[in-house]
Design a protein around this motif. Sequence first.
Motif, short mmCIF file in Angstrom:
data_model
loop_
_atom_site.label_atom_id
_atom_site.label_comp_id
_atom_site.label_asym_id
_atom_site.label_seq_id
_atom_site.Cartn_x
_atom_site.Cartn_y
_atom_site.Cartn_z
N LEU A 93 1.73 -1.82 -2.01
CA LEU A 93 2.62 -1.23 -2.86
C LEU A 93 3.58 -1.30 -3.11
O LEU A 93 4.42 -1.60 -2.30
CB LEU A 93 3.21 -0.68 -1.17
N GLY A 94 2.93 -2.56 -4.26
CA GLY A 94 3.66 -3.25 -5.79
C GLY A 94 4.51 -4.07 -4.84
O GLY A 94 4.40 -4.90 -3.92
N ASP A 95 4.84 -5.09 -6.19
CA ASP A 95 5.03 -6.32 -6.15
C ASP A 95 4.37 -7.50 -5.39
O ASP A 95 4.46 -8.08 -4.47
CB ASP A 95 6.93 -6.26 -5.37
N LEU A 96 3.15 -7.33 -6.05
CA LEU A 96 2.21 -8.24 -6.14
C LEU A 96 2.61 -9.28 -5.97
O LEU A 96 2.21 -10.69 -5.58
CB LEU A 96 0.69 -7.32 -5.99
N PHE A 97 3.21 -9.60 -7.60
CA PHE A 97 3.24 -10.76 -8.03
C PHE A 97 4.45 -10.19 -9.44
O PHE A 97 4.91 -10.09 -9.77
CB PHE A 97 1.88 -11.37 -9.66
N HIS A 98 5.21 -12.22 -8.54
CA HIS A 98 6.92 -11.96 -8.58
C HIS A 98 7.24 -12.10 -9.83
O HIS A 98 8.19 -11.01 -10.56
CB HIS A 98 6.88 -13.43 -7.84
#
Length: 215
Positions: free
Chosen positions: A77-82
């Motif tokens: 649910l989002g912000d997998l990679f910074h």
Amino acid sequence: MMKSVSVTVKEEVFALWPEKAIHWKRMNALLIADLHIGKINHFRKSGIPVPRKANDHNIEVLVDLIQKIKPLRVICLGDLFHSHYNSEWEVFGEITNHFKAVDFELVLGNHDIMSERQYERKGFRVFDELLLDKFIFTHHPLETVAHDHYNLAGHIHPGVTLRGKGRQSMTLPCFYFGSQQGLLPAFGAFTGLATIQPKKDDQVFVIAENAVMQM
């Protein structure tokens, strides 16, 4: 061995794991939010002395969960990679390469700023939001939710503050379930916490010492 705690939402059973993940049992889907892969490198480049092993820990925990639960799909649910592309993305891509029988899906978050091609070449299907049965999966919590649907989101990094008999207190990550909306804790290390104020009938499950406990 860490154990899960079950909660029922909209007549569906979800297992809450101390690793800060949810297993939707009927769909055999593993739900995670806010891994922020690459954030450790971002800190280090800024001169913040964060241990490199924190990156490895995030990946090891996810691999262990997939091996333990054996989901058919992993939904982030989002912000997998910074941030922008770097070598950490290639390391993380080895997970999708190894678990070829698992569908990996990403609901885009505000930190997911790489081109969709980068995600797709590592086997991710990408969505702005994802609707499955009664559940709407988003990164940012929705402002309004239809009465027959339920929103599960990330982004907030929810935590609750526990206070002792004296002045001591601590804030711990939690799973939060309101009447129409639930929040997942941040999966990644060094992501911070935002203290929430639950209402009377809300359900809150705090994560402490490798256990999940309902407040």
